[in-house]
Design an enzyme around this catalytic site. Structure first.
Site, PDB file in Angstrom:
ATOM      1  N   PHE A 189      77.302 111.703  64.718  1.00 12.27           N
ATOM      2  CA  PHE A 189      77.393 111.820  63.262  1.00 12.27           C
ATOM      3  C   PHE A 189      77.274 110.478  62.547  1.00 12.27           C
ATOM      4  O   PHE A 189      76.913 110.415  61.371  1.00 12.27           O
ATOM      5  CB  PHE A 189      78.698 112.529  62.874  1.00 12.27           C
ATOM      6  CG  PHE A 189      79.925 111.659  62.831  1.00 12.27           C
ATOM      7  CD1 PHE A 189      80.413 111.163  61.635  1.00 12.27           C
ATOM      8  CD2 PHE A 189      80.623 111.356  63.997  1.00 12.27           C
ATOM      9  CE1 PHE A 189      81.566 110.389  61.581  1.00 12.27           C
ATOM     10  CE2 PHE A 189      81.768 110.582  63.957  1.00 12.27           C
ATOM     11  CZ  PHE A 189      82.242 110.097  62.747  1.00 12.27           C
ATOM     12  N   LYS A 190      77.548 109.392  63.262  1.00 10.56           N
ATOM     13  CA  LYS A 190      77.475 108.077  62.629  1.00 10.56           C
ATOM     14  C   LYS A 190      76.062 107.761  62.124  1.00 10.56           C
ATOM     15  O   LYS A 190      75.892 106.953  61.215  1.00 10.56           O
ATOM     16  CB  LYS A 190      77.916 106.995  63.608  1.00 10.56           C
ATOM     17  CG  LYS A 190      79.286 107.205  64.246  1.00 10.56           C
ATOM     18  CD  LYS A 190      80.410 107.092  63.249  1.00 10.56           C
ATOM     19  CE  LYS A 190      81.774 107.344  63.871  1.00 10.56           C
ATOM     20  NZ  LYS A 190      82.261 106.304  64.751  1.00 10.56           N
ATOM     21  N   ASP A 191      75.052 108.400  62.711  1.00 15.64           N
ATOM     22  CA  ASP A 191      73.670 108.161  62.275  1.00 15.64           C
ATOM     23  C   ASP A 191      73.464 108.530  60.810  1.00 15.64           C
ATOM     24  O   ASP A 191      72.659 107.907  60.118  1.00 15.64           O
ATOM     25  CB  ASP A 191      72.684 108.971  63.126  1.00 15.64           C
ATOM     26  CG  ASP A 191      72.545 108.450  64.546  1.00 15.64           C
ATOM     27  OD1 ASP A 191      72.564 107.225  64.724  1.00 15.64           O
ATOM     28  OD2 ASP A 191      72.413 109.274  65.458  1.00 15.64           O
TER      29      ASP A 191
END
Length: 460
Positions: free
Chosen positions: A110-112
Site C-alpha cells: 500500500f505504500k506505493d
C-alpha cells in the site's frame, strides 16, 4: 492552505514548504490549519470518478496555489501509470468480505499509493528550485522499497533507507537491496524499526545537519504521504455506497505507525460518512491498548509474521493527539515531553470515551492471524497476507466493513504457506528477486554512526 505544527513552534507554511520540511523544525508534525468540507452533492459526484480523477479532487484544496491543477493532473497520472490494475485500488468481495486491494503498485504494498506520488512531487519541486535533496527514512518492511522505487535514478535525490537487520521478510529485504542505482543507499541497522524511527527523528531535529544536507522525509511524518492515502477511503466508499451520502461505512486498518488509519480520520473530518475506524494491531499493541485503556505506553517490540506492524512507537499518533487535545499545541507538547521522559502518557476518561466512540481496537495473535488466512482461503479461495488477515480478523464484529489489504500475500510466502500449505503466485514485480545482486551496509543503530555514513557517502 497553510500548515502548522502539532507543537505550535513554527509559523504557518505552504504545502510545498511542508513537503520539503518533512518533520517540523520544532519536532512536531505538520497538519493543515483546517480541513476542506465535502457535502452530499460532492460525495455523490466523487463516487462516479476514476481513482486518478478523484485523487485530483481530494488533493487540490490541500495543495492550494503551490501546484496548478494541470500540474497536479500530470503528477497523478504519472504516479499511478505504474500500477498493474486499471482501478489502482480495486474493491473486491470474496465471499462476504469487502477487501480494498492496495497492493497493485510496483512494490506490491500500500505504500506505493503514497510514495509514487511523493517521489514525483519531490522531483517537480526540486526542478523548480534547482536544489538537491537527501531523503532519510526508516522502514519496517514496505516503506523502504516503495520510497526507493519512487525516486531511484533521480538526478537531484539521494535516498538513505534504514531497515532492522533480520526483522523484515526476505522478499522485503531483496526489494530494497537489489536496487543498485547510484542514488540508493540501503542500511541494515542492528536494532528494531523503532530504533530506526528514533534515529530519523534525531537527525531531523539536528537542524544544522538537516539544513546543510537538505534532509527530506518519506516516512509518514511527511504530510503528502497521508494526503495521498486519504483518496482511497473516498474511493472505496463510492464503490460501496454508489454515492448515497446517508450510507456510513466502517474501515478495518492493520496499522503500526497510525498513518494509514489517520488518513481515514482525515477523510472523516472532511465529511466522509464513516461509522467506525477499526484499528487492528498484532502482538505489538501500543495503539490498541491506548484505544481500550486511554494509556499510551511503550513496550518491547516482538517479531511477528506481520513484521510491518512490529512497532511500539507510532509516529503519526501525535497528529491524532493534536485533534484529541482540541488542537492545543501546548498540551500536545506537554504530553509528548512526558512520553519522552516516562515512556507513557494517559488521557482523561472523557477523552478516552471520545476515542472509543470512533475507534474499535483489537490486538490479533499469531494463531488468530494464521487461522484467519486458513479460514478465508478455505471459504473463498482468496489468499490474505498476514497483515491484511489481522485487519479481517479484527473486523469480525462489523459485517460489511471494508478491510484494507496492505500487501500482496506473495511478500510473506513463508507465513502464508505455513497457514494454508501453498504460497501465493508472485506478481511480476516480485519474481526473480532472490537471484539478483544486492548492496547494503550493516551499521549500528546509532544516530552518530548514520550521520557519519551519510556524510562520507555524499562526499564521494
Amino acid at each position: 492552505m497553510r500548515y502548522v505544527s502539532t507543537r505550535g513552534g513554527i509559523e504557518p507554511v505552504s504545502f510545498s514548504q511542508a513537503v520539503m520540511m518533512g518533520l517540523a523544525t520544532d519536532g512536531g508534525l505538520l497538519l493543515p490549519e483546517s480541513f476542506p468540507q465535502v457535502d452530499a452533492a460532492t460525495l455523490q459526484r466523487w463516487a462516479k470518478l476514476s481513482f486518478q480523477a478523484l485523487a485530483v479532487e481530494v488533493m487540490q484544496p490541500f495543495v492550494g496555489e503551490d501546484i496548478s491543477r494541470e500540474e497536479l493532473v500530470a503528477l497523478v497520472e504519472k504516479s499511478y501509470a505504474s500500477f498493474s490494475h486499471p482501478e489502482v485500488t480495486p474493491l473486491v468481495e470474496p465471499g462476504n468480505l469487502r477487501i480494498l486491494e492496495l497492493f497493485h503498485g510496483p512494490t506490491a504494498a500500500f505504500k506505493d499509493v503514497a510514495l509514487q506520488f511523493l517521489g514525483n512531487l519531490f522531483e517537480l519541486l526540486l526542478e523548480r528550485s534547482g536544489q538537491r535533496l537527501n531523503i532519510l527514512g526508516a522502514t519496517s518492511g514496505d516503506t523502504g522499497s516503495a520510497a526507493i522505487y519512487g525516486v531511484r535514478g533521480q538526478e537531484r535525490i539521494d535516498i538513505f533507507i534504514l531497515h532492522p537487520k533480520g526483522r523484515v521478510s526476505p522478499i522485503q529485504e531483496r526489494q530494497m537491496t537489489t536496487v543498485l542505482d547510484a542514488n540508493v543507499h540501503n542500511i541494515a541497522i542492528t536494532g528494531t524499526f523503532d530504533d530506526g524511527q528514533r534515529i530519523v527523528k534525531e537527525l531531523f531535529n539536528d537542524l544544522d545537519f538537516k539544513q546543510e544536507y537538505k534532509l527530506g522525509a518519506v516516512n509518514s511524518i511527511n504530510w503528502a504521504r497521508i494526503l495521498a492515502q486519504v483518496v482511497y477511503y473516498f474511493y472505496a466508499w463510492g464503490r460501496v455506497s454508489g454515492g448515497d451520502a446517508s450510507q456510513k461505512v466502517s474501515y478495518s486498518v492493520p496499522t503500526g505507525n497510525f498513518g494509514d488509519i489517520f488518513a481515514g480520520y482525515v477523510a472523516l473530518r472532511m465529511g466522509l460518512p464513516v461509522e467506525r475506524l477499526i484499528l487492528a494491531t498484532n502482538r505489538n499493541d501500543i495503539l490498541s491498548r491506548f484505544v481500550n485503556s486511554g494509556v499510551y505506553q511503550t513496550g518491547e517490540v516482538h517479531p511477528t509474521i506481520s513484521p510491518s506492524m512490529d512497532i511500539q512507537i507510532s509516529s503519526n499518533f501525535e497528529r491524532y493527539l493534536y485533534f484529541l487535545m482540541d488542537q492545543n499545541p501546548a498540551k500536545v507538547r506537554e504530553l509528548m515531553e512526558q512520553m519522552g521522559r516516562e515512556g507513557k502518557l494517559e488521557v482523561s476518561p472523557e477523552k478516552r470515551a471520545e476515542v472509543a466512540a470512533l475507534f474499535h481496537a483489537a490486538a490479533v495473535s499469531e494463531d488468530e492471524t494464521r487461522e484467519q488466512i486458513r479460514e478465508t482461503y478455505a471459504e473463498t479461495g482468496y489468499i490474505l497476507d498476514p497483515h491484511t488477515a489481522v485487519g479481517v480478523h479484527a473486523a469480525r464484529a462489523f459485517p460489511g466493513a471494508i478491510c484494507l489489504a496492505t500487501a500482496h500475500p506473495a511478500k510473506f510466502g513463508a507465513a502464508v504457506k505455513e497457514a494454508i500449505g501453498v504460497e501465493s503466485e508472485p506478481p511480476p514485480s516480485l519474481q526473480g528477486l532472490m537471484e539478483k545482486e544486492t548492496r547494503c551496509a550493516v551499521l549500528a543503530a546509532d544516530a552518530g554512526v548514520i550521520r557519519d555514513f551519510m556524510k562520507s557517502t555524499l562526499a564521494d
